[in-house]
Enzyme design. Structure first.
Site, PDB file in Angstrom:
ATOM      1  N   ASP A  36      -7.202  42.117  32.984  1.00 10.29           N
ATOM      2  CA  ASP A  36      -6.446  40.869  32.948  1.00 10.29           C
ATOM      3  C   ASP A  36      -6.563  40.286  31.547  1.00 10.29           C
ATOM      4  OD1 ASP A  36      -4.901  38.783  33.710  1.00 10.29           O
ATOM      5  OD2 ASP A  36      -6.395  37.828  34.993  1.00 10.29           O
ATOM      6  N   ALA A  37      -5.541  40.505  30.738  1.00 13.44           N
ATOM      7  CA  ALA A  37      -5.628  40.155  29.321  1.00 13.44           C
ATOM      8  C   ALA A  37      -4.432  39.333  28.851  1.00 13.44           C
ATOM      9  CB  ALA A  37      -5.741  41.423  28.487  1.00 13.44           C
ATOM     10  N   LYS A  38      -3.341  39.360  29.615  1.00 12.49           N
ATOM     11  CA  LYS A  38      -2.128  38.577  29.275  1.00 12.49           C
ATOM     12  C   LYS A  38      -1.708  38.820  27.829  1.00 12.49           C
ATOM     13  CE  LYS A  38      -2.656  35.859  33.169  1.00 12.49           C
ATOM     14  NZ  LYS A  38      -3.927  36.290  33.756  1.00 12.49           N
ATOM     15  N   ARG A  39      -1.786  40.050  27.366  1.00  9.69           N
ATOM     16  CA  ARG A  39      -1.411  40.348  25.993  1.00  9.69           C
ATOM     17  C   ARG A  39       0.102  40.459  25.849  1.00  9.69           C
ATOM     18  NH1 ARG A  39      -6.337  39.155  25.744  1.00  9.69           N
ATOM     19  NH2 ARG A  39      -7.828  40.313  24.465  1.00  9.69           N
TER      20      ARG A  39
END
Lengths: 247, 247
Positions: free
Chosen positions: B89-92
């Site tokens: 879960d990094a929302k990059r």
């Protein structure tokens, strides 16, 4: 001193609006390693530090090297003279409690003066970044890539594109308390820059907008905001290939 | 085996759609350190590994600890049994060349099976994540926070909200080649989930959508897609406070 005060002071001191990107692309390094990434940035800093308004290290190129890359990022940040403001280019953004951790990473752990963030999660997701009046927050608005047409340029029923709505809601609502946000506007799109400036004439702390040099818009940046700092986001490409570096 | 095949297999093997978030919030740790963050996750993995369909470590809470935090993330990932798929879960999300580096970080350096990304930059910014058919890409669509109304829920001239447009363009265009994207839809909004499912009846690899359990929508997830894997994003809260952990 707030980020934008520091940036204004620095721009004045060196008479420059140039922001140098520290983007250690794998393809440009002497070898594919975190150490080479650090050395690449170290050299760029050494050769440009008397000329720049700000540095913009890009987290992605360090992150790709894992733990060692993160260490290289911290060493790179430490190599930047204290008086030069730093824009951590990280495009972070999440729900509030997670953004708290990202803000802690950017501002406390890495001690950066400002950070780039994405607006997609909405205002509450950006408050952890915006709540510290001493730090700057660069909100993605209209980026320079072709894909910026996909979502950012969608027309709303009012007739304005989404990116103008983002500019307004960011500057007039989300960052209203401390006026500590700037907008990332790719300078490949002069029209977008004009429309945004019309929509938000006094954006966030008197108007720093991000744009790239070597583009039609760089002239526009210089000419249209004589009394306000406009940061020029110069990607390292071109700069890093000069020997000696002579921007 | 692709990410979604691995997920489907695992969900079938353990008869579970539960995805456990590994979110070492500072407030929940025994001490404020990267080591405590790792131990927190290690314990959670130890106590739930026979029951979960997937794990979702949240990069932010590790990143907040800098180099040591990144090392703790790598140790956490190594503590996850190989057969359990991982959602980083990094929302990059960035322009193409930068997203290349982020994808390299998530898939090569950290060896995660899938990653969460933001759609704001557009399709070209997501291609570096989507180009590997063996990996999964979770695109933010309609998140669970109140601020999701700010941008995601804006109505377009067609009458549909932006998040429905994102769902369509993501599944029907950006991820069309390998059908390797899923949508992040906060399960606090049952109506959004219904509308998205109507708009994209066969989203990306047969339909994994992300939703949170302990919400009105979790029942909806289970009931409406009997033949398709629907991943339940269970935040660690609640789980991590059980002693012994008994989800």
């Amino acid at each position: 001193m707030s980020f934008f005060e520091k940036l204004t002071q620095r721009a004045h001191d060196v008479n420059s609006l140039l922001c140098v990107g520290l983007d250690p692309h794998k393809a440009e390094l002497e070898e594919d390693s975190a150490e080479a990434a650090f050395k690449f940035c170290q050299r760029l800093i050494e050769e440009t530090k008397d000329l720049v308004a700000a540095y913009k290290p890009n987290a992605a190129f360090f992150e790709a090297y894992g733990v060692e890359g993160w260490a290289a990022l911290q060493r790179t940040l430490a190599a930047i003279p204290e008086e030069i403001p730093i824009v951590l280019d990280a495009k972070r953004g999440d729900i509030g409690s997670t953004s708290e951790a990202y803000a802690s990473s950017a501002f406390q752990t890495l001690k950066c003066d400002s950070v780039t963030v994405s607006p997609y999660l909405g205002g509450d997701g950006l408050q952890p970044f915006l709540k510290d009046p001493s730090r700057g927050v660069w909100v993605l608005c209209k980026t320079s890539n072709p894909g910026s047409q996909d979502i950012q340029a969608l027309q709303l029923p009012s007739g304005e594109p989404l990116y103008v709505h983002v500019a307004k809601v960011c500057c007039l609502q989300w960052a209203k308390e401390h006026s500590n946000a700037g907008l990332v506007v790719g300078a490949t799109d002069v029209e977008a820059m004009r429309v945004i400036r019309e929509a938000v004439p006094e954006p966030c702390h008197g108007g720093p907008s991000a744009c790239e040099s070597n583009s039609p818009a760089s002239q526009h940046c210089h000419s249209s905001r004589k009394n306000r700092p406009t940061i020029i986001l110069e990607h390292h490409t071109g700069l890093s290939k000069q020997e000696p570096c002579n921007p």
